[in-house]
Scaffold this motif. Structure first.
Motif, PDB file in Angstrom:
ATOM      1  N   PRO A 110      27.161  27.700  -6.580  1.00  0.00           N
ATOM      2  CA  PRO A 110      26.077  28.114  -7.476  1.00  0.00           C
ATOM      3  C   PRO A 110      25.519  26.954  -8.303  1.00  0.00           C
ATOM      4  CG  PRO A 110      27.921  29.630  -7.663  1.00  0.00           C
ATOM      5  CD  PRO A 110      28.370  28.491  -6.801  1.00  0.00           C
ATOM      6  N   ALA A 111      26.396  26.025  -8.724  1.00  0.00           N
ATOM      7  CA  ALA A 111      25.924  24.881  -9.509  1.00  0.00           C
ATOM      8  C   ALA A 111      25.008  23.990  -8.674  1.00  0.00           C
ATOM      9  CB  ALA A 111      27.115  24.080 -10.039  1.00  0.00           C
ATOM     10  N   LEU A 112      25.388  23.740  -7.419  1.00  0.00           N
ATOM     11  CA  LEU A 112      24.547  22.922  -6.547  1.00  0.00           C
ATOM     12  C   LEU A 112      23.226  23.618  -6.226  1.00  0.00           C
ATOM     13  CD1 LEU A 112      27.173  21.381  -4.118  1.00  0.00           C
ATOM     14  CD2 LEU A 112      25.882  20.224  -5.902  1.00  0.00           C
ATOM     15  N   LEU A 113      23.257  24.930  -6.093  1.00  0.00           N
ATOM     16  CA  LEU A 113      22.018  25.680  -5.861  1.00  0.00           C
ATOM     17  C   LEU A 113      21.076  25.536  -7.058  1.00  0.00           C
ATOM     18  CD1 LEU A 113      20.294  27.682  -4.224  1.00  0.00           C
ATOM     19  CD2 LEU A 113      21.517  29.519  -5.418  1.00  0.00           C
ATOM     20  N   LEU A 114      21.619  25.687  -8.263  1.00  0.00           N
ATOM     21  CA  LEU A 114      20.788  25.529  -9.463  1.00  0.00           C
ATOM     22  C   LEU A 114      20.253  24.106  -9.579  1.00  0.00           C
ATOM     23  CD1 LEU A 114      22.788  27.639 -12.067  1.00  0.00           C
ATOM     24  CD2 LEU A 114      20.630  28.224 -10.941  1.00  0.00           C
ATOM     25  N   LEU A 115      21.074  23.126  -9.253  1.00  0.00           N
ATOM     26  CA  LEU A 115      20.629  21.736  -9.289  1.00  0.00           C
ATOM     27  C   LEU A 115      19.496  21.505  -8.293  1.00  0.00           C
ATOM     28  CD1 LEU A 115      21.117  18.826 -10.351  1.00  0.00           C
ATOM     29  CD2 LEU A 115      22.665  18.541  -8.416  1.00  0.00           C
ATOM     30  N   ALA A 116      19.639  22.029  -7.082  1.00  0.00           N
ATOM     31  CA  ALA A 116      18.597  21.878  -6.065  1.00  0.00           C
ATOM     32  C   ALA A 116      17.307  22.572  -6.488  1.00  0.00           C
ATOM     33  CB  ALA A 116      19.085  22.441  -4.727  1.00  0.00           C
ATOM     34  N   GLY A 141      13.791  20.701  -7.082  1.00  0.00           N
ATOM     35  CA  GLY A 141      12.605  21.189  -6.379  1.00  0.00           C
ATOM     36  C   GLY A 141      11.498  21.571  -7.341  1.00  0.00           C
ATOM     37  N   TRP A 142      11.849  22.257  -8.418  1.00  0.00           N
ATOM     38  CA  TRP A 142      10.861  22.662  -9.424  1.00  0.00           C
ATOM     39  C   TRP A 142      10.219  21.430 -10.062  1.00  0.00           C
ATOM     40  CZ3 TRP A 142       8.256  26.805 -10.664  1.00  0.00           C
ATOM     41  CH2 TRP A 142       7.616  26.867 -11.890  1.00  0.00           C
ATOM     42  N   THR A 143      11.030  20.437 -10.365  1.00  0.00           N
ATOM     43  CA  THR A 143      10.499  19.212 -10.959  1.00  0.00           C
ATOM     44  C   THR A 143       9.559  18.508  -9.993  1.00  0.00           C
ATOM     45  OG1 THR A 143      12.541  18.964 -12.228  1.00  0.00           O
ATOM     46  CG2 THR A 143      11.165  17.015 -12.020  1.00  0.00           C
ATOM     47  N   ALA A 144       9.915  18.459  -8.736  1.00  0.00           N
ATOM     48  CA  ALA A 144       9.069  17.800  -7.737  1.00  0.00           C
ATOM     49  C   ALA A 144       7.745  18.539  -7.562  1.00  0.00           C
ATOM     50  CB  ALA A 144       9.798  17.708  -6.401  1.00  0.00           C
TER      51      ALA A 144
END
Length: 147
Positions: free
Chosen positions: A108-114, A118-121
């Protein structure tokens, strides 16, 4: 129709995993054994419980589990015995304590990080940080566009 019969036969195969000779006479103990064996992983099949597996090692684990229950062990004692003997790998669902908490929260942490990356990009304005054209380049571009 034949396919349906084949699918039903294959679906019922796990029901035949527990050999009738393994079944305990006491229905309460047998129910406890079945519940416990549904939470233990077959070392050969990897993603099947020992209750579903036909592998010889699963049969041995089912017999060992029933022997421990007949000897008077509680469910927790049987689990602890098997984990001590075979490691936490034998549990289909490892405990959510200690080092295992990293395994439970990593995905879940890696999903939130991704999602954050993605949102920032996506939100980044296009062209920011790009150099502007010089006058010479602009004149050359105008020349190319006119022709």
């Amino acid at each position: 129709m034949r396919w349906l019969a084949l699918i039903l036969c294959l679906w019922a195969l796990p029901a035949f995993a527990v050999d009738p000779s393994e079944v305990l006479d006491d229905p309460v103990l047998e129910e406890r054994a079945r519940d416990l064996s549904k939470g233990l992983r077959c070392p050969v099949c990897q993603n099947e419980s020992i209750d579903e597996s036909n592998a010889p090692i699963s049969r041995e684990l089912r017999v060992l589990l029933r022997e421990r229950l007949v000897a008077g062990d509680s469910d927790a004692e049987v689990r602890e015995f098997l984990v001590a003997r075979f490691g936490e790998f034998v549990l289909l669902e490892p405990d959510r304590t200690g080092v295992n908490i990293i395994l439970w929260w990593a995905a879940p942490a890696l999903l939130l990080l991704a999602l954050g990356v993605g949102w920032t990009a996506i939100r980044r304005k296009p062209g920011t940080g790009d150099a502007q054209l010089t006058e010479k380049e602009r004149a050359e571009l105008e020349k190319i566009l006119r022709s």
